[in-house]
Design a protein around this motif. Structure first.
Motif, short mmCIF file in Angstrom:
data_model
loop_
_atom_site.label_atom_id
_atom_site.label_comp_id
_atom_site.label_asym_id
_atom_site.label_seq_id
_atom_site.Cartn_x
_atom_site.Cartn_y
_atom_site.Cartn_z
N ASP A 178 -1.55 9.68 4.15
CA ASP A 178 -2.69 8.96 3.58
C ASP A 178 -3.94 9.85 3.57
O ASP A 178 -4.88 9.65 4.33
CB ASP A 178 -2.95 7.70 4.40
N PHE A 179 -3.95 10.87 2.70
CA PHE A 179 -5.11 11.75 2.56
C PHE A 179 -6.21 11.01 1.80
O PHE A 179 -6.00 10.58 0.67
CB PHE A 179 -4.74 13.01 1.78
N GLY A 236 3.64 0.60 5.56
CA GLY A 236 2.48 -0.17 5.14
C GLY A 236 1.59 0.60 4.20
O GLY A 236 1.37 0.19 3.07
N ASN A 237 1.06 1.75 4.64
CA ASN A 237 0.23 2.57 3.75
C ASN A 237 0.85 3.95 3.57
O ASN A 237 0.18 4.93 3.30
CB ASN A 237 -1.20 2.70 4.29
N MET A 286 3.76 13.36 0.19
CA MET A 286 4.63 14.13 1.08
C MET A 286 5.67 14.90 0.29
O MET A 286 5.96 16.07 0.57
CB MET A 286 5.32 13.19 2.07
N GLU A 287 6.23 14.26 -0.71
CA GLU A 287 7.26 14.91 -1.51
C GLU A 287 6.69 16.09 -2.29
O GLU A 287 7.32 17.15 -2.37
CB GLU A 287 7.89 13.90 -2.47
N ASN A 328 0.81 -1.20 0.00
CA ASN A 328 0.00 0.00 0.00
C ASN A 328 0.85 1.26 0.00
O ASN A 328 0.31 2.36 0.07
CB ASN A 328 -0.93 0.02 1.22
N GLU A 329 2.16 1.11 -0.02
CA GLU A 329 3.01 2.29 -0.04
C GLU A 329 3.04 2.87 -1.44
O GLU A 329 2.96 2.15 -2.42
CB GLU A 329 4.41 1.93 0.46
N ASP A 330 3.16 4.19 -1.52
CA ASP A 330 2.99 4.88 -2.79
C ASP A 330 4.20 5.76 -3.07
O ASP A 330 4.53 6.64 -2.27
CB ASP A 330 1.71 5.74 -2.73
N TYR A 331 4.87 5.50 -4.20
CA TYR A 331 6.04 6.28 -4.60
C TYR A 331 5.85 6.79 -6.02
O TYR A 331 5.30 6.10 -6.87
CB TYR A 331 7.31 5.42 -4.50
N GLU A 332 6.31 8.01 -6.24
CA GLU A 332 6.19 8.61 -7.56
C GLU A 332 7.18 7.94 -8.52
O GLU A 332 8.37 7.85 -8.24
CB GLU A 332 6.49 10.11 -7.49
#
Length: 734
Positions: free
Chosen positions: A479-480, A512-513, A519-520, A266-270
């Motif tokens: 996590d918005f 995890g999420n 954030m970046e 569930n982690e999110d990276y550009e």
């Protein structure tokens, strides 16, 4: 004291009792002495090393300076272990102080997979503290419930049943565990995935192929923080493909190890593509914004320390390089920063060169710092309930509060399903009130991030200090999920808010999420900086020791533009800064946002150069152009490699100031380069390796480590030594 957890009302929780005292210890406590000491290796002290009295579940871990304290008898032996090091066992005897030095233990040793994805340990480094229970052992029990069927099959596991007339509750106590999270909640893994006690409770024992119960310190050793209160690992008969199930069961049988844990993705990276080589004949100018963020490095550290493969897009090489301080001379004039350049060999591609560009910010004496108007914007949504989120956030913010002075003021805004003000602007002298407000925060609800940002900036604007340090400090897992949720929405919102003159600091917590991409963007577009807090030591570094650099800008919208001389440069590429690149025309456009430089901050950038006349598989051939004329003036500047221009604004300024620096051509070898050059190149090299860069030929871990060792001086805090250990640890990941 024993902690029991009740499974009722459809909500199942497992509490595992942590007790490092054996029965013998409880009976003969007077025979024990307190043994203290430090654990280190050839690089320095080792934080987080495991210290266990052999044959017992009494244990501890070393603190940030490698120190430990443990009770033991003269007859006891103490085992010292650390990932990637050989285990060392010492007889206590009459010793009250035992200092040990651990040797490297990867090369030439057999390694086996353990609990965390990709993590490997020496074959004899994992001992006892877990048991396997086979299906026939479960099914021969009369009880139809899986948890009850474990009774009598696992040492130290006691199951009792109570009935209050409404619900029947099962209670489980697993001796030999310790509580660091305060929740005592065990990790449940079913068919290679994280699950819940409720799911386990409802499983038919006939569905189970095998079960492992992991107790004591071994749960934390194998699974990290998630396993600190013990782990129950289940393999069902039909939940996995046959070949996958067989492979995992064979692993358990052969090594008596738990099954590798698959984390939820569930982690999110550009996503981004690394910079390619350019020709100065085609692209003579390279322009980018500085980046003082270092969140990528601490996030990578978290992955490696947990034995997990680092996601490629989590690696931003410039943030890794800029995590470290370098020995740059401070400015001796009225400029906010001094400029340092160096040109030398590239370690990862033979016959290539590197340009290092370093900026050293002026350090403002503490007595001269402007008054601060801080608004803490704290995420208290349900996703923040884990121990490494809101609880760590509270402790981290206390570090910052301790830096405040009488004329500084702090307000606290929180957001979950909605946003609210929980502390109006309060003097920095009233630390007790500020800390009490932090302590009262609890997690729950959805995440109205947009509303929180709106309110925080409103409070900051209402209390704006002209000529002061006005800043919103956002602390969240990113996590918005209510209101403005898309990255584009957040970008538009934060670009609006930066026009108020309020700066932004983003502090990321959790795993995890975790939403790194959001954030970046917030930090990048909001006149801000961004750090990932993976432990309290990092909070002490970023919010304590480096408070001035993190919270007080001395220059904003800092841009760099470099022009390469085609007489000496065949091709070039910027290492990292992929999402900080600017168009050529943006350099002189004062409406374009760029990075901020803090008090005492250092910023480092690296360019890889293919010199003219060098054959390289990576060189970018430019076709001969009919209408373009070679720059006839280049011969006039035959000794110049490149010209660098810098533009910046004062923190409250609107118009940029420009500086110019020339880099002379030279033919130095890396052996004669500075230690700063060697270490920054080693960090960049490691980052490129983690990203699996297609533009480097040498990816040898040993060579990266050796170069880092050559640049390890000026390491009073031990961060460079820690980096070298991370490089070593990747030998056992994948």
């Amino acid at each position: 004291m024993k902690n029991l957890i009740h499974i009722s009302s459809g909500i199942a929780m497992l509490i595992l009792f942590l007790n490092f005292k054996t029965i013998n210890h409880e009976k003969n406590h007077e025979n024990y002495i307190v043994v203290t000491g430090t654990v280190s290796d050839e690089l320095g002290t080792l934080p987080g090393a495991s210290v266990v009295v052999k044959g017992t579940t009494r244990g501890t871990t070393t603190g940030f300076n490698g120190e430990y304290s443990i009770e033991a008898s003269e007859q006891d032996e103490i085992e010292f272990t650390f990932t990637g090091k050989k285990k060392k066992t010492v007889k206590v005897g009459k010793q009250k102080v035992i200092d040990v030095v651990l040797e490297n233990g990867y090369i030439g040793e057999e390694v086996v997979l353990t609990g965390i994805v990709g993590k490997a340990r020496k074959a004899d480094a994992t001992t006892s503290s877990y048991q396997s229970v086979k299906s026939y052992e479960i099914n021969q029990r009369a009880n139809p419930k899986t948890i009850k069927s474990l009774s009598g099959k696992v040492q130290g596991l006691k199951i009792t049943t109570t009935n209050n007339g409404v619900n029947q509750n099962n209670s489980i106590v697993l001796r030999g565990n310790r509580s660091t999270t305060g929740t005592n909640e065990a990790l449940i893994e079913i068919d290679n995935k994280i699950s819940t006690v409720e799911t386990l409770q409802n499983m038919d024992p006939k569905e189970i192929e095998a079960m492992n119960v992991i107790k004591g310190a071994q749960g934390a050793a194998l699974y990290g923080e998630k396993g600190v209160n013990g782990v129950i690992v289940v393999v069902s008969k039909n939940g996995l493909p046959k070949d996958e199930k067989k492979k995992l069961l064979d692993q358990i049988k052969k090594n008596n190890q738990p099954i590798p844990l698959i984390e939820p993705e569930n982690e999110d990276y550009e996503t981004f593509v690394e910079n390619q080589f350019e020709s100065p004949s085609n692209e003579p100018l390279s322009t980018f914004s500085i980046d003082v963020d270092n969140a990528s490095y601490t996030n990578i550290r978290r992955f490696i320390n947990q034995g997990q493969t680092v996601p490629k897009d989590a690696v931003r090489v410039e943030e890794m390089v800029n995590f470290f301080k370098y020995n740059y001379a401070k400015p001796d004039n009225d400029q906010p920063f001094a400029i340092h350049t160096e040109y030398n060999d590239c370690p990862w591609n033979e016959n290539h060169k590197l340009i290092k560009i370093g900026l050293q910010g002026k350090e403002i004496p503490s007595d001269n710092l402007p008054n601060s108007n801080f608004v803490f914007l704290v995420d208290v949504s349900g996703s923040m309930s884990e121990q490494n989120k809101l609880p760590l956030l509270k402790e981290s913010m206390k570090v910052l509060v301790n830096q405040l002075r009488e004329n500084d003021k702090v307000a606290i805004v929180v957001y979950a399903g909605a946003a609210g003000l929980v502390l109006p602007p309060t003097s920095g002298n009233d630390k007790e009130t500020i800390i009490k407000s932090l302590e009262n925060l609890n997690a729950g609800g959805s995440t109205a991030g947009g509303a929180g940002i709106e309110l925080a900036y409103k409070i900051a604007a209402e209390n704006f200090i002209k000529g002061g340090n006005n800043r919103v400090i956002l602390a969240t897992d990113g996590d918005f999920n209510v209101g403005s949720t898309s990255n584009k929405d957040m970008e538009t919102l934060i670009e609006e808010k930066r026009e108020t003159g309020v700066f932004l600091t983003c502090l990321g917590f959790g795993m995890g999420n975790y939403k790194d991409s959001k954030m970046e963007i917030l930090a990048d577009k909001g006149n801000g900086n961004y750090a990932y807090i993976d432990n309290i030591q990092e909070a002490n570094r970023f919010l304590g020791k480096e408070f001035k650099g993190s919270m007080f800008a001395i220059a904003k919208d800092v841009k760099i533009q470099i022009e390469f001389n085609p007489k000496h440069v065949q091709n070039y590429r910027l290492i990292g800064y992929e999402n900080r690149k600017l168009r050529t025309e943006d350099f002189k456009n004062d409406t374009i946002d760029a990075g901020e430089l803090g008090s005492g901050h250092t910023v480092t950038a690296l360019y890889e150069i293919i010199p003219t006349g060098v054959e390289s598989t990576f060189k970018n051939e430019i076709p001969e152009l009919k209408y373009s004329e070679t720059n006839k003036k280049s011969n006039t500047y035959s000794d110049e490699l490149a010209t660098i221009k810098f533009r910046y604004k004062k923190p409250d300024g609107k118009k940029s100031i420009e500086l110019v620096e020339v880099i002379k051509n030279s033919d130095n070898s890396i052996q004669n380069s500075s230690e700063d050059f060697k270490f920054s190149a080693a960090v960049a090299w490691f980052g490129l390796k983690l990203r699996d860069s297609k533009l480097i030929t040498n990816k040898t871990t040993k060579d990266i480590k050796n170069l880092a060792l050559q640049g390890k001086s000026f390491d009073n805090e031990g961060y460079k030594a820690e980096f070298i250990r991370l490089v070593e640890a990747t030998n056992t990941i994948n």
